[in-house]
Design a protein around this motif. Structure first.
Motif, mmCIF file in Angstrom:
data_model
loop_
_atom_site.group_PDB
_atom_site.id
_atom_site.type_symbol
_atom_site.label_atom_id
_atom_site.label_comp_id
_atom_site.label_asym_id
_atom_site.label_seq_id
_atom_site.Cartn_x
_atom_site.Cartn_y
_atom_site.Cartn_z
ATOM 1 N N GLY A 271 0.830 -1.194 0.000
ATOM 2 C CA GLY A 271 0.000 0.000 0.000
ATOM 3 C C GLY A 271 0.865 1.246 0.000
ATOM 4 N N HIS A 272 0.564 2.186 0.890
ATOM 5 C CA HIS A 272 1.291 3.453 0.824
ATOM 6 C C HIS A 272 1.709 4.110 2.126
ATOM 7 C CE1 HIS A 272 0.191 3.203 -3.372
ATOM 8 N NE2 HIS A 272 1.128 4.094 -3.582
ATOM 9 N N ILE A 273 0.882 3.991 3.172
ATOM 10 C CA ILE A 273 1.185 4.783 4.371
ATOM 11 C C ILE A 273 2.040 3.969 5.334
ATOM 12 C CG2 ILE A 273 0.185 6.115 6.260
ATOM 13 C CD1 ILE A 273 -2.186 6.667 4.713
ATOM 14 N N CYS A 305 4.987 -2.445 -3.517
ATOM 15 C CA CYS A 305 4.573 -1.085 -3.896
ATOM 16 C C CYS A 305 5.209 -0.035 -2.981
ATOM 17 C CB CYS A 305 3.055 -0.971 -3.926
ATOM 18 S SG CYS A 305 2.328 -1.732 -5.400
ATOM 19 N N CYS A 306 4.443 1.012 -2.655
ATOM 20 C CA CYS A 306 5.082 2.156 -1.982
ATOM 21 C C CYS A 306 5.216 1.994 -0.472
ATOM 22 C CB CYS A 306 4.359 3.444 -2.346
ATOM 23 S SG CYS A 306 4.919 4.048 -3.951
ATOM 24 N N THR A 307 4.378 1.205 0.170
ATOM 25 C CA THR A 307 4.659 0.891 1.572
ATOM 26 C C THR A 307 6.040 0.234 1.629
ATOM 27 O OG1 THR A 307 2.351 0.668 2.201
ATOM 28 C CG2 THR A 307 3.926 -0.483 3.561
ATOM 29 N N GLN A 343 -4.538 2.239 -1.421
ATOM 30 C CA GLN A 343 -4.105 2.499 -2.804
ATOM 31 C C GLN A 343 -3.259 1.381 -3.443
ATOM 32 O OE1 GLN A 343 -2.141 6.326 -2.747
ATOM 33 N NE2 GLN A 343 -3.826 7.266 -1.618
ATOM 34 N N CYS A 344 -3.584 1.134 -4.712
ATOM 35 C CA CYS A 344 -2.828 0.199 -5.554
ATOM 36 C C CYS A 344 -2.924 -1.253 -5.076
ATOM 37 C CB CYS A 344 -1.365 0.624 -5.693
ATOM 38 S SG CYS A 344 -1.211 2.191 -6.561
ATOM 39 N N ILE A 345 -3.934 -1.528 -4.285
ATOM 40 C CA ILE A 345 -4.140 -2.889 -3.789
ATOM 41 C C ILE A 345 -5.150 -3.564 -4.713
ATOM 42 C CG2 ILE A 345 -4.989 -4.239 -1.840
ATOM 43 C CD1 ILE A 345 -4.318 -1.336 -0.354
ATOM 44 N N GLY A 456 6.637 6.619 -11.280
ATOM 45 C CA GLY A 456 5.391 5.960 -11.648
ATOM 46 C C GLY A 456 5.444 4.469 -11.447
ATOM 47 N N CYS A 457 4.623 3.789 -12.211
ATOM 48 C CA CYS A 457 4.195 2.452 -11.825
ATOM 49 C C CYS A 457 4.726 1.367 -12.747
ATOM 50 C CB CYS A 457 2.674 2.413 -11.878
ATOM 51 S SG CYS A 457 1.883 3.928 -11.298
ATOM 52 N N THR A 458 4.194 0.160 -12.556
ATOM 53 C CA THR A 458 4.192 -0.868 -13.591
ATOM 54 C C THR A 458 2.722 -1.186 -13.836
ATOM 55 O OG1 THR A 458 4.441 -2.608 -11.925
ATOM 56 C CG2 THR A 458 6.455 -1.836 -13.006
ATOM 57 N N GLY A 486 8.657 5.401 -6.437
ATOM 58 C CA GLY A 486 7.510 4.542 -6.748
ATOM 59 C C GLY A 486 7.910 3.184 -7.302
ATOM 60 N N CYS A 487 7.017 2.608 -8.087
ATOM 61 C CA CYS A 487 7.293 1.288 -8.638
ATOM 62 C C CYS A 487 8.317 1.347 -9.765
ATOM 63 C CB CYS A 487 6.001 0.632 -9.097
ATOM 64 S SG CYS A 487 4.941 0.204 -7.701
ATOM 65 N N ALA A 488 8.490 2.522 -10.394
ATOM 66 C CA ALA A 488 9.563 2.672 -11.377
ATOM 67 C C ALA A 488 10.899 2.389 -10.696
ATOM 68 C CB ALA A 488 9.555 4.074 -11.974
ATOM 69 N N SER A 534 8.952 6.778 -2.055
ATOM 70 C CA SER A 534 7.641 6.354 -2.537
ATOM 71 C C SER A 534 7.071 7.433 -3.460
ATOM 72 C CB SER A 534 6.724 6.202 -1.338
ATOM 73 O OG SER A 534 6.546 7.482 -0.757
ATOM 74 N N CYS A 535 5.831 7.245 -3.892
ATOM 75 C CA CYS A 535 5.223 8.252 -4.768
ATOM 76 C C CYS A 535 5.025 9.582 -4.071
ATOM 77 C CB CYS A 535 3.911 7.742 -5.326
ATOM 78 S SG CYS A 535 4.234 6.567 -6.622
ATOM 79 N N VAL A 536 4.666 9.578 -2.785
ATOM 80 C CA VAL A 536 4.546 10.893 -2.128
ATOM 81 C C VAL A 536 5.913 11.568 -2.029
ATOM 82 C CG1 VAL A 536 2.399 10.475 -0.845
ATOM 83 C CG2 VAL A 536 4.595 9.976 0.250
ATOM 84 N N THR A 568 2.892 3.917 -16.295
ATOM 85 C CA THR A 568 1.952 4.135 -15.205
ATOM 86 C C THR A 568 0.603 3.455 -15.437
ATOM 87 O OG1 THR A 568 1.023 5.736 -13.711
ATOM 88 C CG2 THR A 568 0.916 6.285 -16.028
ATOM 89 N N HIS A 569 -0.112 3.251 -14.349
ATOM 90 C CA HIS A 569 -1.500 2.808 -14.455
ATOM 91 C C HIS A 569 -2.381 3.750 -13.647
ATOM 92 C CE1 HIS A 569 -2.467 1.472 -10.326
ATOM 93 N NE2 HIS A 569 -1.168 1.546 -10.224
ATOM 94 N N SER A 570 -1.772 4.628 -12.844
ATOM 95 C CA SER A 570 -2.513 5.258 -11.763
ATOM 96 C C SER A 570 -2.876 6.714 -12.048
ATOM 97 C CB SER A 570 -1.664 5.196 -10.485
ATOM 98 O OG SER A 570 -2.297 5.923 -9.464
HETATM 99 FE FE1 XCC Z 1 0.930 2.489 -7.151
HETATM 100 FE FE2 XCC Z 1 2.792 3.842 -5.208
HETATM 101 FE FE3 XCC Z 1 2.148 3.545 -9.051
HETATM 102 FE FE4 XCC Z 1 3.325 1.834 -7.576
HETATM 103 S S1 XCC Z 1 4.097 3.708 -8.235
HETATM 104 S S2 XCC Z 1 1.691 1.471 -8.811
HETATM 105 S S3 XCC Z 1 0.778 4.572 -7.849
HETATM 106 S S4 XCC Z 1 2.455 1.933 -5.685
HETATM 107 NI NI1 XCC Z 1 3.190 5.103 -6.739
#
Ligand code: XCC
Ligand code: SF4
Length: 650
Positions: A271-273, A305-307, A343-345, A456-458, A486-488, A534-536, A568-570
């Motif tokens: 996730g992200h946080i 992901c970003c977590t 997010q992104c789950i 960005g993402c995959t 991020g995922c990049a 992460s993305c933030v 990206t997908h997001s």
């Molecule tokens: Fe999500 Fe942030 Fe993209 Fe990865 S990079 S797929 S937004 S986890 Ni943010």
């Protein structure tokens, strides 16, 4: 059934067409052999995409619709209400931006709440970076003299929460972090956000039936969403997370599906946080002895992901997967729990988990998945939630079916943790008074031709990692310094651009510089791709550019700096990209942003400042570049970098 499926599906891609990563290929083959469906399969099943939606020409804003229009063909040219293609496309883009901005703003707000509760002694966190707390407080013009740490933290948290409540003025974080020269443009256009929630509500209403019909005005609304995302989301989150968990410093981690450990209890955090996942790392250590009692050798936390990015940046926690292959972590058969926040789950993880002993654990009241376990997270009770989750994972170990375990081998070692503070700590060894000067000199004399944020993402529809890695390698070859998030960043770590092996990808002058700086940092070399988080944490590249622009006394739009988002997908990535463009940074997107239904919208976003009419480039100095071929995209980015160099006279 199979024959029917073929007709519906069209072409089923082979694992080799889906990813370059042999581990992903291996696990995908395992999934298919066991009849387990993943996002890659579903991407094939849904390959025939709606031509209206793809062009931004389907409107569902009211119950007269859905209206699908055909601006240049034989079909209807306007929706029932009279909205034309330009309006529809601009609205659908704004809709995407609202999602992105709201997601990041909510991330920021949740961290601000946690900081407030920490400062009031109600949540079990500590302020790990007091120096940063004081710097942020000063930046916000808050009194620090004679105040306790908790008093200052409380004032900072309240200033952050005010960015969701103010009824006039400008968001505190824009006053604090916004680059003055960009700010002048936003103020003149009247698009500077007052508070995140107000702007999001306004954007939702202007986008409704009977609201804003002016495509250019709607596009300015999208830029406001970019700024909301950037300041109440990215900057606010990075600042407060650094205060709570520490500002990242150079750190080592391993990347790939091979970081799962057959002998240990594996828990994936996704996730992200980082609020809960930081606690899970803590509790995994506390409860390690219990793991031994069930026959495991310990507890292994891995990131997705970003977590994952948050934990690897601060703790060196190993990362297992980026977005598109998240389900394959479960297919290893060795995962006791996957803990998700926001997010992104993919909801699909639950279906995969049901074929194994893996327990999917949702943790946020507004992000649940049918069939998953829910352990509610509140900052006040973070310890209870983390403890319960780790204990559940320990119990699940007994249910693991060893016959199903397949873990690929061979993880890549990578270096991360490159916050602006960390970069400056290294360059300060060359120039203590002006830490950025060595970078500025290198840009001026061409040692570094430009700076690119590959972010960005995959995306399960795209061949995994190829866009991200190709853009990065093409730019590195041409001495462009890469920062990444991020995922990049996962893609670049996997393909060895985050350790000294990646030097072979760099042009000579960049390579020499990375070697020199690396030695100052106590590493063999700085990695060619500097992982900023992460993305933030896309706030960090912008902070770096802001500081460089200030030193040179030029707008950010004058700098030879670009952003690239190849896979990206997001919606969040589009909003982040818009935030970059609002500062005058060109942004490449490698997937279709679904704006082709309107020439006006496409031209405004992608046109150059010399073009007729209003363009993003003309207003802000940065434009959108849509290009699916990563080699061509890199060539365009280089052209833009050179153009900016020439204009700067360097
Ligand atoms: Fe999500 Fe942030 Fe993209 Fe990865 S990079 S797929 S937004 S986890 Ni943010
Ligand atoms: Fe159709 Fe207009 Fe309603 Fe959209 S807002 S669905 S175009 S009538």
């Amino acid at each position: 059934k199979e024959r029917g499926r073929e007709i519906l599906v069209g072409k089923i891609r082979e694992p080799e067409e889906i990813s370059n990563d042999t581990q992903v290929q291996q696990m995908l083959a395992v999934a298919r052999s066991r009849g387990i469906e993943t996002a890659f399969d579903r991407a094939d099943q849904t390959a025939a995409r709606c031509p209206f939606g793809s062009a931004g020409l389907c409107c569902r804003s009211c119950l007269e619709g859905p209206c699908r229009i055909v601006p240049n063909g034989s079909g209807p040219r306007r929706g029932v209400c009279g909205a034309d293609a330009d309006t529809l496309v601009a609205r659908s883009l704004l809709n995407t931006m609202i999602q992105g901005a709201a997601g990041h703003a909510e991330h920021g707000r949740e961290v601000a709440e946690a900081l407030l509760k920490t400062a009031e002694g109600k949540a079990p966190y500590v302020i790990r970076d007091v120096g940063k707390l004081m710097r942020v407080a000063k930046g916000l013009n808050l009194e620090t003299e004679g105040k306790s740490i908790n008093e200052v933290a409380k004032a900072v948290a309240l200033a952050a929460l005010e960015d969701f409540q103010k009824h006039e003025g400008v968001m505190n974080w824009i006053e604090y972090r916004g680059h003055q020269k960009s700010r002048e443009i936003w103020d003149k256009l009247g698009i500077t956000p007052v508070n995140a929630h107000l702007e999001i509500a306004k954007a939702v209403t202007r986008n409704a039936m009977g609201g804003d019909a002016d495509p250019l005005n709607l596009l300015l609304g999208s830029v406001t969403m970019g700024l909301v995302d950037g300041y109440s989301g990215l900057h606010l989150s990075s600042d407060l997370q650094d205060i709570l968990f520490g500002t990242p410093k150079a750190v080592k981690f391993n990347y790939s599906l091979a970081v799962l450990d057959e002998k240990k209890i594996n828990i994936a955090v996704h996730g992200h946080i980082p609020l809960l996942s930081e606690k899970i790392v803590e509790w995994a250590q506390i409860l390690e002895h219990k793991a031994l009692t069930v026959g495991a050798e310990g507890i292994n936390i891995v990131g997705v992901c970003c977590t994952g990015n948050e934990l690897l940046m601060r703790q060196g926690v190993h990362a297992a997967s980026s977005f598109s292959s998240q389900e394959l972590v479960i297919v290893t058969g060795a995962l006791e729990a996957m803990v998700v926040d926001i997010q992104c789950i993919m909801p699909g993880i639950q279906q995969v988990a049901e074929c194994y002993h893996t327990e999917i654990i949702t943790t946020m009241p507004h992000v649940k998945i049918p069939g998953a376990t829910h352990v509610n997270f509140e900052p006040e009770y973070a310890d209870d939630a983390a403890r319960e989750i780790v204990e559940r994972a320990i119990r699940n170990f007994a249910k693991r079916d060893q016959a199903k375990v397949v873990i690929p081998t061979g993880a890549v070692e990578a270096h991360a943790g490159f916050s602006v503070e960390q970069i400056c700590e290294v360059t300060a060894k060359i120039n203590a008074d002006k830490p950025l000067q060595p970078l500025i000199d290198a840009i001026k004399d061409g040692t570094i031709r430009g700076v690119a944020a590959v972010i960005g993402c995959t995306n399960p529809r795209e061949p995994q990692d190829i866009g991200n890695v190709t853009v990065a390698r093409e730019l590195l070859k041409n001495n462009v310094l890469i920062v990444t998030t991020g995922c990049a960043a996962h893609s670049l770590a996997k393909y060895r651009l985050m350790n000294e092996d990646g030097l072979e990808a760099c042009g000579d002058s960049l390579k020499a510089m990375l070697l020199q700086l690396g030695q100052l940092a106590g590493l063999p070399a700085l990695p060619p791709a500097l992982h900023m988080g992460s993305c933030v944490d896309n706030s960090r590249p912008l902070d770096l550019l802001s500081a460089i622009a200030d030193e040179l006394d030029v707008p950010i739009s004058s700098l030879p700096a670009v952003g690239s988002c190849p896979e990206t997908h997001s919606p969040k990535a589009l909003t982040i990209g818009t935030y970059f463009m609002a500062h005058g940074v060109d942004v490449h997107v490698g997937v279709d942003p679904q704006i082709s239904g309107s020439n006006l919208v496409a031209r405004t976003l992608t046109g150059s400042r010399e073009d007729q009419g209003i363009t993003m480039d003309g207003l802000f100095g940065g434009k959108l570049i849509v290009e699916s071929d990563p080699v061509r995209a890199a060539a365009i980015l280089l052209e833009r970098i050179d153009m900016k160099r020439e204009a700067l006279g360097i």
